[in-house]
Motif scaffolding. Structure first.
Motif, PDB file in Angstrom:
ATOM      1  N   ASN A 168       0.822  -1.212   0.000  1.00 35.57           N
ATOM      2  CA  ASN A 168       0.000   0.000   0.000  1.00 35.57           C
ATOM      3  C   ASN A 168       0.856   1.262   0.000  1.00 35.57           C
ATOM      4  N   ASP A 202       1.125  -2.523   6.230  1.00 39.92           N
ATOM      5  CA  ASP A 202       0.681  -2.754   4.846  1.00 39.92           C
ATOM      6  C   ASP A 202       1.625  -2.180   3.800  1.00 39.92           C
ATOM      7  N   THR A 254      -3.625  -7.420   6.143  1.00 39.81           N
ATOM      8  CA  THR A 254      -4.579  -6.304   6.214  1.00 39.81           C
ATOM      9  C   THR A 254      -5.837  -6.633   5.411  1.00 39.81           C
ATOM     10  N   VAL A 302      -4.859  -2.742  -1.202  1.00 40.16           N
ATOM     11  CA  VAL A 302      -5.415  -2.298   0.085  1.00 40.16           C
ATOM     12  C   VAL A 302      -6.242  -1.033  -0.098  1.00 40.16           C
ATOM     13  N   ALA A 360       0.383  -6.337   3.917  1.00 40.60           N
ATOM     14  CA  ALA A 360      -0.754  -6.006   3.055  1.00 40.60           C
ATOM     15  C   ALA A 360      -1.716  -7.185   2.948  1.00 40.60           C
TER      16      ALA A 360
END
Length: 505
Positions: free
Chosen positions: A348, A400, A409, A355, A406
């Motif tokens: 991210n 992330d 997440t 994400v 990530a």
């Protein structure tokens, strides 16, 4: 006697050479010409013209003149090539004056070209038939707002000749206002044209009254013909007179070059409102109306499956057709939504990441039966940090900005938000040490979270095809399947595994 013959022959040879030089010099000047004497072009188009029978080295100077500069613009490409551009309807004479080096002299040669410019014939836009809509909100009345990235902006344009909106870039907007006499709950559809390049299906989203956000993938096709298609933008939206619906260009489809921003987003047209739940054809050429009944004997039938990924999920190697589309085709009343943009990553780092798009594009109140995520090859090719497995299971515990963080997440957010099974899938084997390490990290995550896995990488049966003639028909390159590869090679594996996961859910 022999000496006289030699002298006579020498004199004759010199005379012949002198005569031939004179002839060639004269012929040389005469043979220089243009590739065309007359050209016909349309307003806005160009035509390239060349000078024949003379080398660029022989030309000392070129001068171009147009008898009507408001009609024809003429410009030099090289000493032997130039182009004419039609500016407005009419005709003009172009004179090409050449200074040509010939022996020890410079000869002037004037060449004439007639250019006829006609008005460009407008190809009519093939519109959507929205005669059955409750209301049609016209593109001509939409309020446009600029968009852009990295402080480089561009304003959309309403093209009155085609009655469409063009030049939509990231965050550019077209705001439509609901007219009088409208009050109820509607499904919102948008006219979308074809695109020169397509990298995904989440090109546009809408907001209602600047608050509620909707993003439903639309299967925009690649093409240059002026065909508009109808695509669903939002469901069950309550609207009344004066409410606004803003169409927004999504991130991931614009490109910055220097101080310019360009976009692959296609033109858009009218916005239409239909009663919520009404069956409406979507797509181009009148659209397709999918009206199927769920097959109770098929566990995949009637399901809503969300796919989060990049080019492999989208179908880069097969014109946007992937296993998601094939599963939807094979199983009655099954809907697959591809939230996929080519070139994006799990990590991210910007608004295009898995994400970021998951949180921004997919509504929290969406009913999802299965959430399928691609283990992105882009993270491997871009050498993103792998990271490590977190000790906890709280969102706050994950970084992330790493591949592992990530993935965790996405799993935690999907479970908390949609309360549905989460499945990750890998690509088939190819030469990549970073991707192999990502696969190993995914195995750890699967064990921790007890999520589903479609492991094409570790499937010996899939790997046995590598290096064969069959592999070449299955794969466009080492990462992206062809349509045959998706349909015949990948989809059966997905069907079997996804069915098992749903049965055990």
């Amino acid at each position: 006697m022999g000496k006289r013959k030699i002298i006579t022959k020498t004199v004759m040879f010199l005379v012949i050479m002198a005569l031939s030089i004179g002839v060639s010099n004269k012929a040389y000047a005469k043979t220089v010409k243009l590739s065309k004497k007359t050209v016909k072009i349309t307003v806005g188009s160009t035509k390239k013209i060349s000078v024949k029978n003379v080398s660029a080295k022989k030309i000392k100077k070129v001068k171009l003149q147009s008898s009507a500069k408001k009609i024809v613009k003429v410009s030099k490409i090289s000493k032997t090539r130039f182009k004419v551009k039609g500016l407005k309807k009419g005709s003009a004479k172009v004179t090409v004056t050449l200074k040509i080096k010939q022996d020890k002299k410079v000869v002037t040669k004037k060449l004439k070209l007639t250019v006829k410019v006609k008005k460009k014939e407008e190809t009519p836009v093939k519109r959507v038939d929205d005669s059955k809509a409750v209301a049609v909100l016209k593109a001509s009345a939409a309020k446009l707002s600029r968009g852009g990235e990295k402080e480089i902006y561009k304003m959309p344009v309403y093209d009155s000749s085609m009655d469409v909106i063009t030049d939509m870039v990231t965050d550019a907007g077209a705001t439509y206002t609901v007219p009088s006499g409208v009050n109820g709950t509607f499904d919102v559809y948008l006219e979308i044209g074809k695109a020169g390049y397509v990298a995904g299906e989440t090109m546009y989203s809408i907001t209602v009254n600047g608050k509620e956000h909707y993003c439903i993938p639309a299967a925009v096709k690649k093409g240059f013909d002026l065909s508009m298609g109808r695509f669903l933008m939002g469901r069950n939206i309550t609207l009344k007179r004066g409410d606004t619906v803003k169409v927004i260009g999504n991130i991931g489809f614009s490109k910055i070059s220097g101080k310019r921003i360009t976009s692959n987003l296609p033109m858009i047209g009218n916005l239409s409102l239909y009663p919520a739940g009404e069956k409406v054809p979507v797509g181009y050429d009148g659209g397709v109306l999918k009206n199927e009944k769920t097959d109770a004997s098929d566990v995949l039938s009637g399901k809503t499956i969300v796919w989060l990924g990049s080019s492999v999920t989208y179908g880069y190697g097969s014109d946007g057709y992937s296993m998601a589309d094939e599963i939807s085709r094979r199983h009655k009343n099954t809907t697959c939504y591809k939230y996929a943009i080519s070139g994006t990553t799990l990590v991210n780092e910007d608004g295009t990441s898995y994400v970021a798009r998951m949180k921004h594009d997919i509504r929290p109140d969406m009913k999802i039966d299965l959430f399928v995520v691609q283990l992105s090859t882009n993270d491997a090719s871009q050498n993103k940090e792998l990271g490590t497995l977190a000790s906890g299971m709280d969102l706050a515990a994950f970084n992330d900005k790493t591949v592992m963080g990530a993935m965790e997440t996405i799993i935690a957010y999907a479970k908390d938000t949609w309360n549905c099974p989460v499945v990750f899938y890998t690509g088939t084997k190819y030469e990549s040490v970073p991707y192999e390490k990502m696969v190993q990290g995914l195995y750890q995550i699967v064990n921790k979270w007890k999520i589903g896995l479609v492991d094409l990488w570790g499937d010996d049966q899939m790997s046995s095809v590598l290096g064969t003639a069959q592999y070449k028909t299955y794969m466009k390159d080492s990462i992206h399947p062809t349509k045959t590869g998706y349909v015949s090679w990948w989809t059966p594996k997905f069907e079997k595994k996804l069915a098992e996961i749903l049965k055990n859910a």
